[in-house]
Design a protein around this motif. Structure first.
Motif, PDB file in Angstrom:
ATOM      1  N   LEU A  35       0.830  -1.198   0.000  1.00  0.00           N
ATOM      2  CA  LEU A  35       0.000   0.000   0.000  1.00  0.00           C
ATOM      3  C   LEU A  35       0.871   1.257   0.000  1.00  0.00           C
ATOM      4  N   GLN A  36       0.405   2.275  -0.682  1.00  0.00           N
ATOM      5  CA  GLN A  36       1.102   3.559  -0.726  1.00  0.00           C
ATOM      6  C   GLN A  36       0.362   4.566   0.150  1.00  0.00           C
ATOM      7  N   GLN A  37       1.104   5.312   0.961  1.00  0.00           N
ATOM      8  CA  GLN A  37       0.503   6.327   1.805  1.00  0.00           C
ATOM      9  C   GLN A  37       0.369   7.632   1.037  1.00  0.00           C
ATOM     10  N   LEU A  38      -0.829   8.223   1.097  1.00  0.00           N
ATOM     11  CA  LEU A  38      -1.103   9.477   0.403  1.00  0.00           C
ATOM     12  C   LEU A  38      -1.037  10.676   1.333  1.00  0.00           C
ATOM     13  N   GLY A  39      -0.928  10.457   2.626  1.00  0.00           N
ATOM     14  CA  GLY A  39      -1.058  11.532   3.596  1.00  0.00           C
ATOM     15  C   GLY A  39      -2.486  11.601   4.099  1.00  0.00           C
ATOM     16  N   ASP A  40      -2.697  12.342   5.187  1.00  0.00           N
ATOM     17  CA  ASP A  40      -4.029  12.462   5.796  1.00  0.00           C
ATOM     18  C   ASP A  40      -4.605  11.102   6.168  1.00  0.00           C
ATOM     19  N   ASN A  41      -3.733  10.169   6.515  1.00  0.00           N
ATOM     20  CA  ASN A  41      -4.147   8.831   6.959  1.00  0.00           C
ATOM     21  C   ASN A  41      -4.884   8.061   5.861  1.00  0.00           C
ATOM     22  N   LEU A  42      -4.509   8.297   4.597  1.00  0.00           N
ATOM     23  CA  LEU A  42      -5.111   7.615   3.455  1.00  0.00           C
ATOM     24  C   LEU A  42      -4.091   6.708   2.783  1.00  0.00           C
ATOM     25  N   PHE A  43      -4.613   5.631   2.173  1.00  0.00           N
ATOM     26  CA  PHE A  43      -3.777   4.681   1.450  1.00  0.00           C
ATOM     27  C   PHE A  43      -4.309   4.521   0.034  1.00  0.00           C
ATOM     28  N   ALA A  44      -3.410   4.139  -0.878  1.00  0.00           N
ATOM     29  CA  ALA A  44      -3.786   3.904  -2.267  1.00  0.00           C
ATOM     30  C   ALA A  44      -3.020   2.701  -2.789  1.00  0.00           C
ATOM     31  N   LEU A  45      -3.487   2.181  -3.924  1.00  0.00           N
ATOM     32  CA  LEU A  45      -2.795   1.074  -4.574  1.00  0.00           C
ATOM     33  C   LEU A  45      -1.648   1.603  -5.424  1.00  0.00           C
ATOM     34  N   PRO A  46      -0.604   0.794  -5.624  1.00  0.00           N
ATOM     35  CA  PRO A  46       0.495   1.228  -6.502  1.00  0.00           C
ATOM     36  C   PRO A  46      -0.002   1.477  -7.922  1.00  0.00           C
ATOM     37  N   THR A  47       0.649   2.386  -8.608  1.00  0.00           N
ATOM     38  CA  THR A  47       0.262   2.717  -9.978  1.00  0.00           C
ATOM     39  C   THR A  47       0.515   1.529 -10.906  1.00  0.00           C
ATOM     40  N   GLY A  48      -0.495   1.194 -11.703  1.00  0.00           N
ATOM     41  CA  GLY A  48      -0.349   0.133 -12.685  1.00  0.00           C
ATOM     42  C   GLY A  48      -0.328  -1.270 -12.123  1.00  0.00           C
ATOM     43  N   VAL A  49      -0.866  -1.479 -10.910  1.00  0.00           N
ATOM     44  CA  VAL A  49      -0.870  -2.818 -10.331  1.00  0.00           C
ATOM     45  C   VAL A  49      -1.783  -3.721 -11.156  1.00  0.00           C
ATOM     46  N   ALA A  50      -1.314  -4.943 -11.436  1.00  0.00           N
ATOM     47  CA  ALA A  50      -2.042  -5.853 -12.320  1.00  0.00           C
ATOM     48  C   ALA A  50      -3.206  -6.526 -11.610  1.00  0.00           C
ATOM     49  N   ASN A  51      -2.990  -6.992 -10.383  1.00  0.00           N
ATOM     50  CA  ASN A  51      -4.019  -7.727  -9.645  1.00  0.00           C
ATOM     51  C   ASN A  51      -4.271  -7.057  -8.294  1.00  0.00           C
ATOM     52  N   PRO A  52      -5.129  -6.034  -8.269  1.00  0.00           N
ATOM     53  CA  PRO A  52      -5.375  -5.341  -6.996  1.00  0.00           C
ATOM     54  C   PRO A  52      -6.012  -6.224  -5.946  1.00  0.00           C
ATOM     55  N   GLN A  53      -6.710  -7.315  -6.375  1.00  0.00           N
ATOM     56  CA  GLN A  53      -7.337  -8.204  -5.405  1.00  0.00           C
ATOM     57  C   GLN A  53      -6.311  -8.982  -4.591  1.00  0.00           C
ATOM     58  N   ASN A  54      -5.065  -9.009  -5.052  1.00  0.00           N
ATOM     59  CA  ASN A  54      -4.013  -9.647  -4.263  1.00  0.00           C
ATOM     60  C   ASN A  54      -3.486  -8.742  -3.159  1.00  0.00           C
ATOM     61  N   ILE A  55      -3.903  -7.487  -3.164  1.00  0.00           N
ATOM     62  CA  ILE A  55      -3.497  -6.523  -2.134  1.00  0.00           C
ATOM     63  C   ILE A  55      -4.665  -6.202  -1.213  1.00  0.00           C
ATOM     64  N   LEU A  56      -5.836  -5.923  -1.818  1.00  0.00           N
ATOM     65  CA  LEU A  56      -7.048  -5.606  -1.060  1.00  0.00           C
ATOM     66  C   LEU A  56      -8.181  -6.500  -1.540  1.00  0.00           C
ATOM     67  N   GLN A  57      -8.898  -7.082  -0.613  1.00  0.00           N
ATOM     68  CA  GLN A  57     -10.012  -7.984  -0.926  1.00  0.00           C
ATOM     69  C   GLN A  57     -11.308  -7.380  -0.405  1.00  0.00           C
ATOM     70  N   THR A  58     -12.299  -7.213  -1.302  1.00  0.00           N
ATOM     71  CA  THR A  58     -13.584  -6.664  -0.904  1.00  0.00           C
ATOM     72  C   THR A  58     -14.308  -7.647   0.012  1.00  0.00           C
ATOM     73  N   ILE A  59     -14.857  -7.133   1.118  1.00  0.00           N
ATOM     74  CA  ILE A  59     -15.537  -7.972   2.098  1.00  0.00           C
ATOM     75  C   ILE A  59     -16.999  -8.150   1.700  1.00  0.00           C
ATOM     76  N   ASP A  60     -17.481  -9.393   1.744  1.00  0.00           N
ATOM     77  CA  ASP A  60     -18.903  -9.688   1.575  1.00  0.00           C
ATOM     78  C   ASP A  60     -19.277 -10.837   2.503  1.00  0.00           C
ATOM     79  N   GLU A  61     -20.518 -11.321   2.377  1.00  0.00           N
ATOM     80  CA  GLU A  61     -20.998 -12.358   3.290  1.00  0.00           C
ATOM     81  C   GLU A  61     -20.280 -13.689   3.098  1.00  0.00           C
ATOM     82  N   THR A  62     -19.669 -13.904   1.942  1.00  0.00           N
ATOM     83  CA  THR A  62     -19.050 -15.198   1.657  1.00  0.00           C
ATOM     84  C   THR A  62     -17.623 -15.323   2.178  1.00  0.00           C
TER      85      THR A  62
END
Length: 287
Positions: free
Chosen positions: A202-229
């Motif tokens: 994760l990249q820090q943007l300041g103000d306690n915010l995070f972002a994904l690296p530029t041009g990342v191929a598989n963002p789901q390998n870094i952040l996974q959306t939460i659902d009931e499953t």
């Protein structure tokens, strides 16, 4: 420049980066939802210095040669997602995440043509506010800095006016009509949360915010959306009326700060000693 000066100067550069990281952790000890960073070091280069054959005496068990290092460098500043303590506020707009998760928010940045574009970001800070929208019958749920809190439908979360709301542990929001106390509550949305898989990316943007690296191929390998499953094992939940404190322990940071300062002081003395010896060698005169 001799070997000791090279090794010490290289190590001092890494130690300075470590000092900056510790200072940042200490400065954010009271920042809501802040996650401390830890530094990892490794040797820059290690080789074997050969000794003369005359050093090989009878009875010596160790082989000739000794390891010679060239200092250490900072390899990685890794985000530590340990849970911070929860502080009760009794404010319905304050929320805290329990578990290894983040809120998703929308921020706005300007492109090369000075146009505002929407950008995804993530935060651990659950101190929210209600902001007026174009529709006078609803309000936006935003952060203190005005970033829109994103719902499970990837749209900003909206709350009807003149309604109280309750946020359940899974992020669902139920609204209660202030004018009609007998009316049953109704669901108005769900706060979107993500599980952090690889916090070191994760990249820090300041103000306690995070972002994904530029041009990342598989963002789901870094952040996974939460659902009931996928929220049954190691669940991530929301606590309304609480705020998460930073996971910085001031005593540990101060202890580590003293250790790093001592190491920096030792290396600086090594540089001074090397400079003194080279000055003596340059001033030698034949008698």
């Amino acid at each position: 420049m001799n070997n000791s000066m090279i090794s010490s100067s290289v190590s001092m550069h890494g130690l300075q980066q470590k000092l900056d990281m510790l200072a940042n952790n200490i400065a954010n000890v009271n920042t809501t939802g802040y996650k401390r960073k830890e530094a990892s070091f490794q040797d820059v280069l290690t080789n074997v210095k050969q000794q003369p054959r005359s050093f090989e005496k009878e009875g010596r068990l160790s082989p000739l040669g000794y390891n010679q290092g060239w200092g250490s460098r900072l390899v990685q500043a890794q985000l530590t997602m340990e849970q911070g303590s929860l502080q009760a506020t009794e404010n319905p707009l304050d929320t805290a995440i329990e578990g290894n998760g983040l809120y998703e928010v929308n921020t706005f940045v300007r492109d090369a043509n000075n146009n505002l574009i929407r950008q995804q970001a993530w935060t651990r800070n659950g101190s929210f506010e209600l902001t007026p929208s174009e529709d006078p019958a609803s309000l936006f749920l935003t952060t203190k800095d005005g970033h829109y809190v994103v719902g499970a439908d990837d749209q900003p979360v909206q709350v009807p006016v003149n309604h109280k709301f309750k946020i359940q542990t899974d992020g669902k929001i139920l609204a209660y009509d202030d004018a009609d106390k007998t009316a049953p509550p109704f669901e108005i949305g769900q706060i979107k949360m993500v599980r952090v898989i690889r916090p070191q990316l994760l990249q820090q943007l300041g103000d306690n915010l995070f972002a994904l690296p530029t041009g990342v191929a598989n963002p789901q390998n870094i952040l996974q959306t939460i659902d009931e499953t996928n929220n049954t094992v190691d669940p991530i939940t929301i606590r309304q009326g609480f705020l998460e404190q930073s996971n910085v322990t001031l005593s540990d940071e101060m202890t580590e700060l003293i250790q790093v300062q001592r190491a920096f002081q030792l290396n600086s003395r090594a540089v001074t000693s090397s400079d003194t010896m080279m000055g003596i060698a340059n001033n030698l005169r034949n008698g």
